[in-house]
Design an enzyme around this catalytic site. Structure first.
Site, PDB file in Angstrom:
ATOM      1  N   ALA A  16    -111.836  75.568 -71.621  1.00 19.49           N
ATOM      2  CA  ALA A  16    -112.625  75.964 -72.791  1.00 19.49           C
ATOM      3  C   ALA A  16    -112.883  77.466 -72.772  1.00 19.49           C
ATOM      4  O   ALA A  16    -112.817  78.138 -73.811  1.00 19.49           O
ATOM      5  CB  ALA A  16    -113.949  75.198 -72.820  1.00 19.49           C
ATOM      6  N   ARG A  17    -113.151  77.992 -71.601  1.00 18.20           N
ATOM      7  CA  ARG A  17    -113.402  79.428 -71.467  1.00 18.20           C
ATOM      8  C   ARG A  17    -112.139  80.223 -71.796  1.00 18.20           C
ATOM      9  O   ARG A  17    -112.201  81.276 -72.436  1.00 18.20           O
ATOM     10  CB  ARG A  17    -113.876  79.744 -70.054  1.00 18.20           C
ATOM     11  CG  ARG A  17    -115.185  79.063 -69.692  1.00 18.20           C
ATOM     12  CD  ARG A  17    -115.536  79.281 -68.214  1.00 18.20           C
ATOM     13  NE  ARG A  17    -115.826  80.689 -67.967  1.00 18.20           N
ATOM     14  CZ  ARG A  17    -117.009  81.246 -68.176  1.00 18.20           C
ATOM     15  NH1 ARG A  17    -118.005  80.524 -68.657  1.00 18.20           N
ATOM     16  NH2 ARG A  17    -117.205  82.522 -67.928  1.00 18.20           N
ATOM     17  N   SER A  36    -121.739  70.857 -75.441  1.00 18.46           N
ATOM     18  CA  SER A  36    -121.708  70.315 -74.094  1.00 18.46           C
ATOM     19  C   SER A  36    -122.662  69.127 -74.058  1.00 18.46           C
ATOM     20  O   SER A  36    -123.506  68.973 -74.949  1.00 18.46           O
ATOM     21  CB  SER A  36    -122.145  71.367 -73.065  1.00 18.46           C
ATOM     22  OG  SER A  36    -122.296  70.798 -71.781  1.00 18.46           O
ATOM     23  N   ARG A  37    -122.529  68.302 -73.046  1.00 18.96           N
ATOM     24  CA  ARG A  37    -123.526  67.235 -72.882  1.00 18.96           C
ATOM     25  C   ARG A  37    -124.822  67.795 -72.307  1.00 18.96           C
ATOM     26  O   ARG A  37    -125.816  67.098 -72.209  1.00 18.96           O
ATOM     27  CB  ARG A  37    -122.948  66.136 -71.990  1.00 18.96           C
ATOM     28  CG  ARG A  37    -121.863  65.307 -72.675  1.00 18.96           C
ATOM     29  CD  ARG A  37    -121.193  64.338 -71.747  1.00 18.96           C
ATOM     30  NE  ARG A  37    -120.446  65.032 -70.688  1.00 18.96           N
ATOM     31  CZ  ARG A  37    -119.667  64.412 -69.817  1.00 18.96           C
ATOM     32  NH1 ARG A  37    -119.532  63.102 -69.866  1.00 18.96           N
ATOM     33  NH2 ARG A  37    -119.024  65.094 -68.892  1.00 18.96           N
ATOM     34  N   TYR A  58    -121.747  66.287 -78.317  1.00 16.35           N
ATOM     35  CA  TYR A  58    -120.520  66.415 -79.078  1.00 16.35           C
ATOM     36  C   TYR A  58    -120.727  65.937 -80.513  1.00 16.35           C
ATOM     37  O   TYR A  58    -120.138  66.473 -81.451  1.00 16.35           O
ATOM     38  CB  TYR A  58    -119.402  65.616 -78.414  1.00 16.35           C
ATOM     39  CG  TYR A  58    -119.108  66.035 -76.981  1.00 16.35           C
ATOM     40  CD1 TYR A  58    -119.330  67.349 -76.548  1.00 16.35           C
ATOM     41  CD2 TYR A  58    -118.604  65.130 -76.060  1.00 16.35           C
ATOM     42  CE1 TYR A  58    -119.058  67.729 -75.243  1.00 16.35           C
ATOM     43  CE2 TYR A  58    -118.329  65.501 -74.753  1.00 16.35           C
ATOM     44  CZ  TYR A  58    -118.559  66.807 -74.344  1.00 16.35           C
ATOM     45  OH  TYR A  58    -118.293  67.171 -73.065  1.00 16.35           O
ATOM     46  N   HIS A  79    -110.515  62.563 -74.213  1.00 17.19           N
ATOM     47  CA  HIS A  79    -109.813  63.158 -75.346  1.00 17.19           C
ATOM     48  C   HIS A  79    -109.748  62.236 -76.552  1.00 17.19           C
ATOM     49  O   HIS A  79    -110.008  62.660 -77.687  1.00 17.19           O
ATOM     50  CB  HIS A  79    -108.390  63.575 -74.939  1.00 17.19           C
ATOM     51  CG  HIS A  79    -108.343  64.777 -74.075  1.00 17.19           C
ATOM     52  ND1 HIS A  79    -107.162  65.306 -73.586  1.00 17.19           N
ATOM     53  CD2 HIS A  79    -109.326  65.581 -73.591  1.00 17.19           C
ATOM     54  CE1 HIS A  79    -107.413  66.367 -72.854  1.00 17.19           C
ATOM     55  NE2 HIS A  79    -108.721  66.551 -72.829  1.00 17.19           N
ATOM     56  N   LYS A  97    -103.876  69.304 -73.710  1.00 18.65           N
ATOM     57  CA  LYS A  97    -102.989  68.368 -73.012  1.00 18.65           C
ATOM     58  C   LYS A  97    -103.651  67.965 -71.682  1.00 18.65           C
ATOM     59  O   LYS A  97    -104.524  68.713 -71.177  1.00 18.65           O
ATOM     60  CB  LYS A  97    -101.608  69.001 -72.819  1.00 18.65           C
ATOM     61  CG  LYS A  97    -101.609  70.343 -72.059  1.00 18.65           C
ATOM     62  CD  LYS A  97    -101.651  70.126 -70.584  1.00 18.65           C
ATOM     63  CE  LYS A  97    -102.276  71.269 -69.837  1.00 18.65           C
ATOM     64  NZ  LYS A  97    -102.746  70.862 -68.486  1.00 18.65           N
ATOM     65  N   ARG A 165    -111.837  66.894 -60.105  1.00 23.24           N
ATOM     66  CA  ARG A 165    -111.249  66.224 -61.268  1.00 23.24           C
ATOM     67  C   ARG A 165    -109.763  65.926 -61.097  1.00 23.24           C
ATOM     68  O   ARG A 165    -109.296  64.835 -61.472  1.00 23.24           O
ATOM     69  CB  ARG A 165    -111.441  67.108 -62.507  1.00 23.24           C
ATOM     70  CG  ARG A 165    -110.787  66.576 -63.765  1.00 23.24           C
ATOM     71  CD  ARG A 165    -110.800  67.596 -64.883  1.00 23.24           C
ATOM     72  NE  ARG A 165    -109.999  68.778 -64.586  1.00 23.24           N
ATOM     73  CZ  ARG A 165    -108.670  68.837 -64.719  1.00 23.24           C
ATOM     74  NH1 ARG A 165    -107.998  67.769 -65.123  1.00 23.24           N
ATOM     75  NH2 ARG A 165    -108.019  69.947 -64.441  1.00 23.24           N
ATOM     76  N   ASP A 178    -101.714  66.682 -65.535  1.00 20.62           N
ATOM     77  CA  ASP A 178    -102.187  68.064 -65.541  1.00 20.62           C
ATOM     78  C   ASP A 178    -101.051  69.072 -65.610  1.00 20.62           C
ATOM     79  O   ASP A 178    -101.143  70.055 -66.346  1.00 20.62           O
ATOM     80  CB  ASP A 178    -103.018  68.329 -64.286  1.00 20.62           C
ATOM     81  CG  ASP A 178    -104.491  68.560 -64.607  1.00 20.62           C
ATOM     82  OD1 ASP A 178    -104.945  69.702 -64.468  1.00 20.62           O
ATOM     83  OD2 ASP A 178    -105.158  67.606 -65.028  1.00 20.62           O
TER      84      ASP A 178
END
Length: 330
Positions: A16-17, A36-37, A58, A79, A97, A165, A178
């Site tokens: 995201a950054r 963000s949550r 969201y 996603h 992706k 993750r 990934d």
């Protein structure tokens, strides 16, 4: 100047950054909101990147009236639900992706975008790099003769704990989703749809693949040999070979600023290609172009291509024995 496109970003992690940084390089892009949550994380992200609004859920961003397109930068298993949320709110979506965890989820997302006539694209940013465009031009011009093979790899040593993750099956971990999607997608863009695949993988202690290799046969008759790894820092190269020679995206193909042609007569030439910002600028430009044109998909990364590649990854995972929770949903 073209009309500004108002972006929202779901998620505040590393990708995201990177995307927010890319938007900062586009004068016709506005970061209208980030979600963000955690409200605190959203506030911090908004302050750093100049977002006009920060949302602690969201759902709140999806409901906002002043956003055109939403970049979904959450973990893989989120996603599909996030894309459905955004599309149901009437906004276009650029989905990081791997597009979803499996083809079943991808089909649901694409079906909704088509039903609502909304823009939807997999954020396969390497598809829009000028180096790939130049490579395709060289191939089409016949410089390397009749093309029949692609070799591509992408790997680095993921020196993270097993709780990270990329190793967590509950977060869609594994090298294929990934990293492997990169060589898979670019090979298909060069040689055409995949007809069949054979794969091998090394499975790590958490049950996901830590390195995977796969060979593809393409509809046009060509072959590609691809690999991805969380264990080894590979060259990250992509080479297309034909009867007269080969063309290579230099450095690591996702950062290529030049391509080199080498022919059977021993001659070589290197062509410089643009690379704007951190590379993500190119996919943002394409998303904005399509949105302004009223398109619901990009000709450079169509819905059908995304679905086909998700099915290939499902088959690779079936062959190597990687199963996610989403695969068990009826």
């Amino acid at each position: 100047m073209n009309q500004q496109v108002r972006w929202g970003i779901l998620g505040t992690g590393k990708i995201a950054r990177a995307f927010a940084t890319a938007l900062g390089a586009l004068p016709d892009a506005v970061l209208a909101g980030v979600a963000s949550r955690s409200q605190d994380k959203a506030d911090a992200f908004a302050a750093e990147f100049g977002a006009a609004a920060a949302y602690g859920s969201y759902e709140a961003l999806a409901a906002a009236a002043d956003i055109d397109l939403v970049y979904i930068a959450t973990p893989h298993p989120q996603h599909a639900a996030n894309a459905l949320l955004v599309l149901n709110a009437g906004k276009g979506a650029l989905v990081e992706k791997a597009f979803t965890v499996n083809a079943r989820e991808a089909e649901q997302v694409v079906a909704l975008a088509r039903a609502k006539n909304l823009f939807l694209m997999e954020a396969m940013w390497t598809r829009f790099l000028p180096a790939l465009t130049e490579m395709k031009r060289i191939i089409a011009a016949g410089e390397i003769g009749e093309v029949s093979q692609v070799v591509a790899d992408f790997g680095f040593a993921a020196n993270f704990g097993l709780e990270h993750r990329v190793f967590n099956p509950d977060l869609g971990g594994g090298a294929l989703l990934d990293l492997g999607i990169y060589p898979l997608s670019i090979a298909a863009s060069l040689l055409g749809p995949v007809r069949s695949v054979q794969a091998q993988a090394q499975i790590g202690p958490t049950g996901v693949d830590v390195q995977t290799g796969f060979t593809l046969r393409h509809e046009g008759g060509g072959m590609s040999v691809c690999s991805c790894s969380f264990l080894a820092r590979t060259p990250g190269e992509l080479t297309v070979s034909g009867t007269r020679g080969h063309v290579r995206m230099n450095t690591m193909f996702h950062r290529a600023r030049t391509v080199t042609v080498a022919l059977e007569d021993g001659s070589t030439r290197t062509v410089e290609t643009p690379y704007l910002g951190n590379g993500y600028v190119h996919e943002a430009l394409e998303a904005q172009r399509c949105f302004r044109a009223g398109l619901i998909e990009s000709p450079g990364m169509t819905h059908d291509e995304t679905l086909a590649l998700m099915r290939v990854m499902d088959e690779i995972r079936r062959q190597v024995g990687v199963v996610y929770a989403a695969d068990r949903v009826a």
